[in-house]
Design a protein around this motif. Structure first.
Motif, PDB file in Angstrom:
ATOM      1  N   ASN A 177      29.864  39.143  46.008  1.00  0.00           N
ATOM      2  CA  ASN A 177      29.241  39.657  44.783  1.00  0.00           C
ATOM      3  C   ASN A 177      30.260  40.434  43.955  1.00  0.00           C
ATOM      4  OD1 ASN A 177      25.938  40.391  46.225  1.00  0.00           O
ATOM      5  ND2 ASN A 177      27.067  38.508  46.056  1.00  0.00           N
ATOM      6  N   LEU A 178      31.191  39.724  43.355  1.00  0.00           N
ATOM      7  CA  LEU A 178      32.270  40.375  42.618  1.00  0.00           C
ATOM      8  C   LEU A 178      31.783  41.057  41.351  1.00  0.00           C
ATOM      9  CD1 LEU A 178      35.007  37.579  42.966  1.00  0.00           C
ATOM     10  CD2 LEU A 178      34.599  39.549  44.446  1.00  0.00           C
ATOM     11  N   TYR A 179      30.668  40.598  40.797  1.00  0.00           N
ATOM     12  CA  TYR A 179      30.172  41.186  39.555  1.00  0.00           C
ATOM     13  C   TYR A 179      29.755  42.645  39.746  1.00  0.00           C
ATOM     14  CZ  TYR A 179      25.304  40.907  41.160  1.00  0.00           C
ATOM     15  OH  TYR A 179      24.123  41.083  41.856  1.00  0.00           O
ATOM     16  N   ARG A 180      29.415  43.018  40.967  1.00  0.00           N
ATOM     17  CA  ARG A 180      28.964  44.393  41.228  1.00  0.00           C
ATOM     18  C   ARG A 180      30.127  45.375  41.319  1.00  0.00           C
ATOM     19  NH1 ARG A 180      24.555  44.530  45.927  1.00  0.00           N
ATOM     20  NH2 ARG A 180      24.626  46.729  45.276  1.00  0.00           N
ATOM     21  N   MET A 181      31.361  44.865  41.276  1.00  0.00           N
ATOM     22  CA  MET A 181      32.526  45.755  41.301  1.00  0.00           C
ATOM     23  C   MET A 181      33.453  45.457  40.131  1.00  0.00           C
ATOM     24  SD  MET A 181      34.129  44.033  44.742  1.00  0.00           S
ATOM     25  CE  MET A 181      35.860  44.118  44.296  1.00  0.00           C
ATOM     26  N   ASN A 182      32.845  45.022  39.027  1.00  0.00           N
ATOM     27  CA  ASN A 182      33.609  44.731  37.809  1.00  0.00           C
ATOM     28  C   ASN A 182      33.746  46.028  37.007  1.00  0.00           C
ATOM     29  OD1 ASN A 182      34.929  43.369  35.775  1.00  0.00           O
ATOM     30  ND2 ASN A 182      33.057  42.596  34.841  1.00  0.00           N
ATOM     31  N   TRP A 183      34.679  46.870  37.438  1.00  0.00           N
ATOM     32  CA  TRP A 183      34.810  48.219  36.883  1.00  0.00           C
ATOM     33  C   TRP A 183      36.042  48.387  35.990  1.00  0.00           C
ATOM     34  CZ3 TRP A 183      34.435  49.972  42.625  1.00  0.00           C
ATOM     35  CH2 TRP A 183      33.109  49.799  43.082  1.00  0.00           C
ATOM     36  N   LYS A 184      36.722  47.314  35.673  1.00  0.00           N
ATOM     37  CA  LYS A 184      38.008  47.441  34.973  1.00  0.00           C
ATOM     38  C   LYS A 184      37.824  47.660  33.462  1.00  0.00           C
ATOM     39  CE  LYS A 184      38.581  42.411  34.742  1.00  0.00           C
ATOM     40  NZ  LYS A 184      37.237  42.097  35.250  1.00  0.00           N
ATOM     41  N   SER A 185      37.286  48.800  33.099  1.00  0.00           N
ATOM     42  CA  SER A 185      37.104  49.124  31.688  1.00  0.00           C
ATOM     43  C   SER A 185      37.249  50.624  31.483  1.00  0.00           C
ATOM     44  CB  SER A 185      35.720  48.658  31.205  1.00  0.00           C
ATOM     45  OG  SER A 185      34.701  49.406  31.822  1.00  0.00           O
ATOM     46  N   ALA A 186      37.407  51.001  30.228  1.00  0.00           N
ATOM     47  CA  ALA A 186      37.570  52.418  29.895  1.00  0.00           C
ATOM     48  C   ALA A 186      36.310  53.207  30.239  1.00  0.00           C
ATOM     49  CB  ALA A 186      37.889  52.552  28.405  1.00  0.00           C
ATOM     50  N   TYR A 187      35.134  52.548  30.186  1.00  0.00           N
ATOM     51  CA  TYR A 187      33.888  53.250  30.492  1.00  0.00           C
ATOM     52  C   TYR A 187      33.913  53.824  31.908  1.00  0.00           C
ATOM     53  CZ  TYR A 187      29.011  54.052  31.703  1.00  0.00           C
ATOM     54  OH  TYR A 187      27.850  54.621  32.144  1.00  0.00           O
ATOM     55  N   PHE A 188      34.274  52.977  32.885  1.00  0.00           N
ATOM     56  CA  PHE A 188      34.269  53.433  34.278  1.00  0.00           C
ATOM     57  C   PHE A 188      35.416  54.406  34.549  1.00  0.00           C
ATOM     58  CE2 PHE A 188      31.899  49.431  34.560  1.00  0.00           C
ATOM     59  CZ  PHE A 188      30.788  49.868  35.254  1.00  0.00           C
ATOM     60  N   LEU A 189      36.521  54.244  33.827  1.00  0.00           N
ATOM     61  CA  LEU A 189      37.631  55.177  34.002  1.00  0.00           C
ATOM     62  C   LEU A 189      37.224  56.577  33.562  1.00  0.00           C
ATOM     63  CD1 LEU A 189      40.648  55.690  34.645  1.00  0.00           C
ATOM     64  CD2 LEU A 189      41.137  55.134  32.256  1.00  0.00           C
ATOM     65  N   GLU A 190      36.527  56.674  32.444  1.00  0.00           N
ATOM     66  CA  GLU A 190      36.182  57.980  31.878  1.00  0.00           C
ATOM     67  C   GLU A 190      34.908  58.573  32.479  1.00  0.00           C
ATOM     68  OE1 GLU A 190      35.982  57.064  27.765  1.00  0.00           O
ATOM     69  OE2 GLU A 190      38.149  56.736  27.553  1.00  0.00           O
ATOM     70  N   LEU A 199      42.208  35.717  48.686  1.00  0.00           N
ATOM     71  CA  LEU A 199      43.319  35.222  49.499  1.00  0.00           C
ATOM     72  C   LEU A 199      42.810  34.626  50.809  1.00  0.00           C
ATOM     73  CD1 LEU A 199      46.352  35.001  50.304  1.00  0.00           C
ATOM     74  CD2 LEU A 199      46.140  37.335  51.202  1.00  0.00           C
ATOM     75  N   CYS A 200      41.968  35.369  51.533  1.00  0.00           N
ATOM     76  CA  CYS A 200      41.423  34.880  52.810  1.00  0.00           C
ATOM     77  C   CYS A 200      40.611  33.610  52.600  1.00  0.00           C
ATOM     78  CB  CYS A 200      40.550  35.950  53.459  1.00  0.00           C
ATOM     79  SG  CYS A 200      41.460  37.443  53.952  1.00  0.00           S
ATOM     80  N   LEU A 201      39.873  33.551  51.500  1.00  0.00           N
ATOM     81  CA  LEU A 201      39.054  32.391  51.193  1.00  0.00           C
ATOM     82  C   LEU A 201      39.918  31.155  50.946  1.00  0.00           C
ATOM     83  CD1 LEU A 201      36.017  31.604  50.510  1.00  0.00           C
ATOM     84  CD2 LEU A 201      36.683  31.900  48.133  1.00  0.00           C
ATOM     85  N   HIS A 229      31.128  45.695  51.743  1.00  0.00           N
ATOM     86  CA  HIS A 229      30.875  44.297  51.392  1.00  0.00           C
ATOM     87  C   HIS A 229      32.146  43.458  51.483  1.00  0.00           C
ATOM     88  CE1 HIS A 229      28.738  41.004  49.412  1.00  0.00           C
ATOM     89  NE2 HIS A 229      29.765  40.873  48.581  1.00  0.00           N
ATOM     90  N   MET A 230      33.220  43.939  50.893  1.00  0.00           N
ATOM     91  CA  MET A 230      34.453  43.165  50.857  1.00  0.00           C
ATOM     92  C   MET A 230      35.144  43.138  52.222  1.00  0.00           C
ATOM     93  SD  MET A 230      34.180  42.103  47.857  1.00  0.00           S
ATOM     94  CE  MET A 230      35.704  41.360  47.282  1.00  0.00           C
ATOM     95  N   THR A 231      35.047  44.226  52.986  1.00  0.00           N
ATOM     96  CA  THR A 231      35.609  44.224  54.337  1.00  0.00           C
ATOM     97  C   THR A 231      34.873  43.215  55.213  1.00  0.00           C
ATOM     98  OG1 THR A 231      36.242  46.555  54.153  1.00  0.00           O
ATOM     99  CG2 THR A 231      36.101  45.626  56.368  1.00  0.00           C
ATOM    100  N   GLY A 232      33.552  43.177  55.076  1.00  0.00           N
ATOM    101  CA  GLY A 232      32.764  42.205  55.830  1.00  0.00           C
ATOM    102  C   GLY A 232      33.147  40.774  55.501  1.00  0.00           C
ATOM    103  N   TRP A 233      33.296  40.479  54.215  1.00  0.00           N
ATOM    104  CA  TRP A 233      33.709  39.143  53.803  1.00  0.00           C
ATOM    105  C   TRP A 233      35.115  38.810  54.315  1.00  0.00           C
ATOM    106  CZ3 TRP A 233      31.746  34.785  52.162  1.00  0.00           C
ATOM    107  CH2 TRP A 233      30.468  34.781  51.582  1.00  0.00           C
ATOM    108  N   GLY A 234      36.021  39.783  54.254  1.00  0.00           N
ATOM    109  CA  GLY A 234      37.380  39.553  54.734  1.00  0.00           C
ATOM    110  C   GLY A 234      37.413  39.219  56.215  1.00  0.00           C
ATOM    111  N   ILE A 235      36.676  39.985  57.028  1.00  0.00           N
ATOM    112  CA  ILE A 235      36.636  39.735  58.475  1.00  0.00           C
ATOM    113  C   ILE A 235      36.021  38.372  58.765  1.00  0.00           C
ATOM    114  CG2 ILE A 235      35.575  40.495  60.638  1.00  0.00           C
ATOM    115  CD1 ILE A 235      35.811  43.369  59.593  1.00  0.00           C
ATOM    116  N   LEU A 236      34.934  38.044  58.071  1.00  0.00           N
ATOM    117  CA  LEU A 236      34.269  36.757  58.272  1.00  0.00           C
ATOM    118  C   LEU A 236      35.207  35.591  57.950  1.00  0.00           C
ATOM    119  CD1 LEU A 236      31.604  35.236  58.874  1.00  0.00           C
ATOM    120  CD2 LEU A 236      31.065  35.425  56.437  1.00  0.00           C
TER     121      LEU A 236
END
Length: 256
Positions: free
Chosen positions: A207-220, A150-152, A234-241
């Protein structure tokens, strides 16, 4: 901050009346329904399919709101010059920007919370409190992702036309998720120029790939605490920038 929250509430009410919001919600609900139906066809994989498609639906909804709302949010205000009515009052341009961003973030928060509760109920997680923390962390990663996009997009919309800002935001989203694969291919190719280019992209792209957790593996299996901490920082820094960059361009924008 009172002026910022007042602008945020006004923006939230405006966004709720937009047709694009209704379309995004319908798409997300349709994906959730599809995941439930596909899961019913394969009882052995029901949990996995429902989890993967469910988090995908939440991601699509949050990303859709960020891209479409963000790209036209300021452009519409500047084109119709309605922002002049607000800026003629004792409201700074920085407060105006923050109010608009917080308004859309509030909308995304409500949307993500509603869809998250629906997915939580479909997965029957009230019976498994040990999975609640992982579920919240995955939802939090999707919220941060949508917030940075959104900020981008808002920042881009002050430089180029809204449709180009939307496209650029989507390309950055894809690139952020492809960085891991690009790193792998760069190392395999052994091309120094390719390797250096990917390293540069790591610095100039979230680096969105490092937080690609939307799967059953990470849930369990859960998400390591250090990964969650990295994601927030990381994301807070990008948002502020990006907010600082948006304020910089908006202060120099001729809106008369």
């Amino acid at each position: 901050m009172g002026k910022v929250w007042a602008l945020a509430k006004t923006t939230l009410r405006e966004m709720l009346r937009e047709k694009v919001f209704l379309v995004v919600v319908l798409i997300a609900v349709a994906l959730l329904a599809l995941s439930f139906l596909l899961g019913a066809l394969s009882f052995a994989e029901q949990r996995k399919i429902l989890t993967d498609f469910g988090f995908l639906a939440i991601q699509v909804a949050a990303l859709g709101v960020s891209l479409f709302s963000g790209s036209y949010l300021l452009a519409k205000e500047i084109e119709k010059q309605t922002c002049l009515l607000i800026l003629s009052r004792p409201v700074s341009r920085e407060q105006f920007i923050l109010g608009k961003i917080f308004g859309v973030l509030a909308l995304n928060t409500l949307l993500l919370a509603a869809l998250g509760v629906l997915l939580w109920a479909l997965l029957g997680l009230w019976k498994e409190p040990n999975l609640w923390l992982s579920f919240v962390e995955i939802c939090l990663s999707l919220w941060f992702e949508s917030a940075v996009i959104l900020c981008l997009v808002i920042c881009f919309s002050l430089i180029v036309r809204p449709v180009l800002a939307l496209g650029a935001g989507f390309m950055v989203f894809l690139l952020g998720h492809w960085l891991g694969d690009l790193t792998f291919f760069a190392e395999k190719s052994k091309e120094e120029l390719f390797i250096q280019a990917v390293k540069v992209f790591h610095w100039i792209t979230p680096n969105l790939y490092r937080m690609n957790w939307k799967s059953a593996y990470f849930l369990e299996n859960g998400i390591p605490a250090q990964n969650v901490g990295w994601m927030i920082a990381h994301m807070t820094g990008w948002g502020i920038l990006l907010i600082l960059a948006t304020n910089f361009f908006f202060r120099r924008k001729d809106i008369v």
